[in-house]
Each structure stands twice: as C-alpha cells, then as structure tokens.
Design an enzyme around this catalytic site. Sequence first.
Site, PDB file in Angstrom:
ATOM      1  CB  SER A  87      -0.885   0.129   1.136  1.00  0.00           C
ATOM      2  OG  SER A  87      -1.921   0.873   1.167  1.00  0.00           O
ATOM      3  NE  ARG A 112      -2.139   5.919  -1.189  1.00  0.00           N
ATOM      4  CZ  ARG A 112      -2.036   4.817  -0.452  1.00  0.00           C
ATOM      5  NH1 ARG A 112      -1.557   5.307   0.830  1.00  0.00           N
ATOM      6  NH2 ARG A 112      -2.198   3.708  -0.709  1.00  0.00           N
TER       7      ARG A 112
END
Length: 281
Positions: A87, A112
């Site tokens: 991730s 993000r």
Amino acid sequence: MKAYVFPGQGAQAKGMGANLFDEFPELTNKADCILGYSIKELCVEDPLEQLGDTKFTQPALYVVNALSYFKEIQSSGVKPDFVAGHSLGEYNALLAAEAFSFETGLMLVKKRGDLMSQARGGGMAAIVNSSKEEIEAALKENGLNNVQIANFNSPKQIVISGMKEEVEKFQPIIQQGRTIFVALKTSGAFHSRFMQDASEKFNTFLQGFIFANLNTPVISNVTAMPYKNGEIVDNLSQQITHSVRWTDSVDYMMQQGVTDFVELGNGNVLTKLLRDIKKAK
C-alpha cells in the site's frame, strides 16, 4: 536475488525512526518544510497523538521508510533486483526505483493521506485462517454487499473493507473454529470501491507531475506484476480502490529467483507475512 520491501499503514509506532532523523538532517528539514510540522517530533514523541490518523501516518511512514532505505544503501551499497511496498510502501518502492525524488514522493503521500482521511463511515478487519472463497461466500450468503476484500496479505491473512456496520456484522458470522476476526483502527474503507472519490481526485493531482522511467522493477499492488513505464498515474490511482495483492506480488518475485527479502522501515510486519507465504509453498 534480493528484494527490498517497504511496509504500509499498520507498521507505525511511537518512537519509529528515532535513530534516523539526525543522520539525514537535510532530508528531515525538507520533510518539515513540505509537511508544515516536525516529522521527527511526530514520529518519536507523537505529542498530539496523531500518528494513528492516516493524514499523519502516511507521511510519517514514507519518511521513515525512505530514510531506512537511504541508510541501507549507504551502509551496504547493494542495489536490489526488485522492490515492492505494501500500500503506502509502494511509494517508497517507486522512490527506490528513482521514479521521483524524496520531496516529490512526500508531496504525493501528503495529498494521498489528506484525501483518504476524508473518508468516513468505513471499517476494516483482518480475517485470519480463512480463504478468499470462504470469505466471499459468507459475505454473499449474508447479504453483506458493502464489504469486499482489501488485502491479500498472506495465505493465512486477508483484510476486508467496507461500510463499518456491515464489517462489524461479519464478525460473528466468520469467527468460527480457527478463524479469527480482528477489527482494524481505521476511519475509511481503504482499498475498496468506497474510495472512488479519493481515487479520482488523486488521479487529477497526479497529472501535475512528471515521472522518470524506473531503473529497478517495481511490483504493483494492483497487478502483482512489474510496473511498465507510463503506468504510474493509473496504478497509484487504482491502488486506492483496488485490493493489495501482496501474496501474489511475493510469489512473483520468488518465481523470478528472489530468495533474500529485506524489509526496510519500522517493525517487521512484512517479514512475518513473508514467512507465512514461504511456509505455504
């Protein structure tokens, strides 16, 4: 062959990177300027207890992972044959492959984290000792249509993600016999279709950057295959809504001849998963 792997959210802990920030004062100062706060203070002391908030977790892990990598290169001088990250850790894999600079990577991760922190009403849980087929069948049979698989971490561990109330309803259903349900501390349904808005906004943000061709193969969470040049925008956008195919990623690297996996960053989360993946062979 050697692979460097970088952990993602869940690996954070107060005190992480304590021995790194003073070794890399210039990069630490650059991080502070980009973030608008002291990254050393956040990671080492966490005075406001923000380290568990994804808005802060993601930049913190990225910086500690990056400094760990730079220290490894300094001390060993060994460049890996492959890089991969779980991730958030995929950004460090791309940094190691020189797709972008330390500063650019941190700007991407900051954005993000900001976008993903806006997600509300979601939940996630790790399911231990159950298969993809068993989990998906149980979800379907019980009408839990707002839950899906987020991470294929190892043959023994799969993470689900979706609307919080449905994730919670799934616990007594799946937790039978050897199967264990572990709720994760997260506010959003990460790596699921419920992150579509964040994914689209992040895609727009990514369009403002130019990325270099990769000098080391980077294994994508989305495809479990090496990135192709020109795929960074699509892969990083899709990663937010797609499952992390970690087991398949490790399998691919092993098939290519990787025998030495080195985890760089805080803790040993990936080392434990790697052990489980290898045991299943």
